[in-house]
Design a protein around this motif. Structure first.
Motif, PDB file in Angstrom:
ATOM      1  N   ARG A  64       0.156  -5.510-105.319  1.00 48.79           N
ATOM      2  CA  ARG A  64       1.494  -5.456-105.902  1.00 48.79           C
ATOM      3  C   ARG A  64       2.039  -6.884-105.909  1.00 48.79           C
ATOM      4  O   ARG A  64       1.967  -7.583-104.899  1.00 48.79           O
ATOM      5  CB  ARG A  64       2.410  -4.541-105.106  1.00 48.79           C
ATOM      6  N   THR A  72       0.805  -8.426-102.377  1.00 45.44           N
ATOM      7  CA  THR A  72       0.587  -7.582-101.211  1.00 45.44           C
ATOM      8  C   THR A  72      -0.587  -6.672-101.512  1.00 45.44           C
ATOM      9  O   THR A  72      -0.598  -5.991-102.546  1.00 45.44           O
ATOM     10  CB  THR A  72       1.828  -6.718-100.899  1.00 45.44           C
ATOM     11  N   HIS A  74      -2.716  -3.486-101.426  1.00 42.98           N
ATOM     12  CA  HIS A  74      -2.574  -2.066-101.142  1.00 42.98           C
ATOM     13  C   HIS A  74      -3.902  -1.461-100.724  1.00 42.98           C
ATOM     14  O   HIS A  74      -3.931  -0.547 -99.892  1.00 42.98           O
ATOM     15  CB  HIS A  74      -2.039  -1.327-102.369  1.00 42.98           C
ATOM     16  N   ALA A  75      -4.975  -1.924-101.313  1.00 42.35           N
ATOM     17  CA  ALA A  75      -6.292  -1.372-100.978  1.00 42.35           C
ATOM     18  C   ALA A  75      -7.372  -2.312-101.497  1.00 42.35           C
ATOM     19  O   ALA A  75      -7.136  -3.132-102.385  1.00 42.35           O
ATOM     20  CB  ALA A  75      -6.463   0.016-101.584  1.00 42.35           C
ATOM     21  N   VAL A  97       0.956  -1.286-109.999  1.00 40.97           N
ATOM     22  CA  VAL A  97       0.147  -2.250-109.243  1.00 40.97           C
ATOM     23  C   VAL A  97      -0.818  -2.911-110.214  1.00 40.97           C
ATOM     24  O   VAL A  97      -1.035  -2.424-111.333  1.00 40.97           O
ATOM     25  CB  VAL A  97      -0.641  -1.575-108.095  1.00 40.97           C
ATOM     26  N   LYS A 140      -6.620   9.693-100.616  1.00 45.35           N
ATOM     27  CA  LYS A 140      -5.790   8.540-100.973  1.00 45.35           C
ATOM     28  C   LYS A 140      -4.390   8.685-100.390  1.00 45.35           C
ATOM     29  O   LYS A 140      -3.782   7.707 -99.931  1.00 45.35           O
ATOM     30  CB  LYS A 140      -5.724   8.394-102.499  1.00 45.35           C
ATOM     31  N   LEU A 144      -2.506   6.134 -97.791  1.00 44.72           N
ATOM     32  CA  LEU A 144      -1.183   5.577 -98.054  1.00 44.72           C
ATOM     33  C   LEU A 144      -0.247   5.835 -96.880  1.00 44.72           C
ATOM     34  O   LEU A 144       0.518   4.956 -96.471  1.00 44.72           O
ATOM     35  CB  LEU A 144      -0.603   6.186 -99.327  1.00 44.72           C
ATOM     36  N   LYS A 147      -1.005   3.369 -94.131  1.00 42.03           N
ATOM     37  CA  LYS A 147      -0.436   2.046 -94.397  1.00 42.03           C
ATOM     38  C   LYS A 147       1.068   2.037 -94.159  1.00 42.03           C
ATOM     39  O   LYS A 147       1.609   1.087 -93.576  1.00 42.03           O
ATOM     40  CB  LYS A 147      -0.744   1.626 -95.835  1.00 42.03           C
ATOM     41  N   CYS A 151       3.091  -0.460 -91.635  1.00 40.40           N
ATOM     42  CA  CYS A 151       4.041  -1.430 -92.185  1.00 40.40           C
ATOM     43  C   CYS A 151       5.490  -1.139 -91.818  1.00 40.40           C
ATOM     44  O   CYS A 151       6.342  -2.023 -91.937  1.00 40.40           O
ATOM     45  CB  CYS A 151       3.896  -1.500 -93.708  1.00 40.40           C
ATOM     46  N   TYR A 188      -2.032  -7.061 -96.287  1.00 43.95           N
ATOM     47  CA  TYR A 188      -2.031  -5.609 -96.098  1.00 43.95           C
ATOM     48  C   TYR A 188      -0.847  -5.165 -95.244  1.00 43.95           C
ATOM     49  O   TYR A 188      -0.209  -4.142 -95.521  1.00 43.95           O
ATOM     50  CB  TYR A 188      -3.343  -5.173 -95.451  1.00 43.95           C
ATOM     51  N   SER A 190       1.884  -6.896 -94.845  1.00 42.90           N
ATOM     52  CA  SER A 190       3.111  -7.493 -95.406  1.00 42.90           C
ATOM     53  C   SER A 190       3.776  -8.449 -94.414  1.00 42.90           C
ATOM     54  O   SER A 190       4.982  -8.374 -94.154  1.00 42.90           O
ATOM     55  CB  SER A 190       4.100  -6.389 -95.820  1.00 42.90           C
TER      56      SER A 190
END
Length: 224
Positions: A64, A72, A74-75, A97, A140, A144, A147, A151, A188, A190
């Protein structure tokens, strides 16, 4: 010409299908291959995505970007990983993204509209494909949530310990390797890379862990 089924057999989307069934279903869903050179974008945020992709060779980063170009992660997608499937199922929406090739990468594209619609031949393995797709979405969603859990910790220390603790549990070992280098881990989670490195050194000096590059060892006897 479709790729060898050996890589595709490792993809969750084709789990439980025989090699000949994988080859047959690729025709049903209009699969096609495309190559991308290192540092090129597979697609950018704000653009429509019409097909999902499977990495056949190389590595992709799903990122992103903000207004100033800061990224950043994401994966990270490696061979046999599926990406872009959610956007491809939402034809009236654009991606939020970007997907960047970190190496020379080859992708197999799948037409998701064909995948989610039983073919005229009523293939039994096509139904299996749809079932597998739902499983992929569930996985998935779980990733998420993981993560988000890392974060949303209030401090860099909390983010790092949350992530490393999870990796130890997943591997079943206090010594393990993570799939990120230092910059990738910072992206990852942030956080700033320098701040991350400082926190890792601080945690090591406190006896909570030791590390060398992307290998870590956690010590259960230390107080967090």
């Amino acid at each position: 010409m479709y790729p060898s089924s050996s890589i595709l057999a490792d993809c969750w989307l084709f789990r439980g299908l025989a090699p000949q069934e994988i080859s047959a279903v690729l025709g049903c869903i209009s699969a096609k291959q495309q190559s991308y050179p290192k540092h090129s974008f597979v697609f950018r945020a704000g653009k429509p995505v019409t097909h999902a992709g499977i990495v056949l060779r190389g590595e992709l980063h799903i990122v992103r970007e903000d207004f100033w170009g800061n990224q950043t992660i994401h994966a990270i997608c490696r061979p046999a990983d599926l990406f872009g499937e959610v956007f491809a199922c939402l034809p009236d929406h654009t991606a939020d993204v970007s997907v960047l090739a970190k190496q020379d990468t080859e992708v197999l594209y799948l037409d998701m509209q064909h995948l989610l619609t039983s073919c005229s031949n009523s293939c039994a393995f096509h139904n299996r494909l749809i079932h597998n797709y739902v499983t992929v979405l569930a996985q998935k969603n779980r990733m998420l949530n993981q993560k988000i859990r890392h974060c949303t910790q209030r401090t860099i220390r909390g983010k790092v310990l949350s992530y490393l603790s999870e990796q130890a549990v997943l591997t079943g070992s206090t010594t393990f390797r993570i799939p990120f280098n230092r910059q990738q881990l910072a992206d990852y989670l942030s956080v700033d890379r320098s701040a991350l490195s400082a926190e890792l050194s601080h945690l090591q000096s406190q006896g909570l862990l030791t590390f060398h590059r992307n290998q870590f060892t956690l010590f259960a006897s230390a107080e967090v």
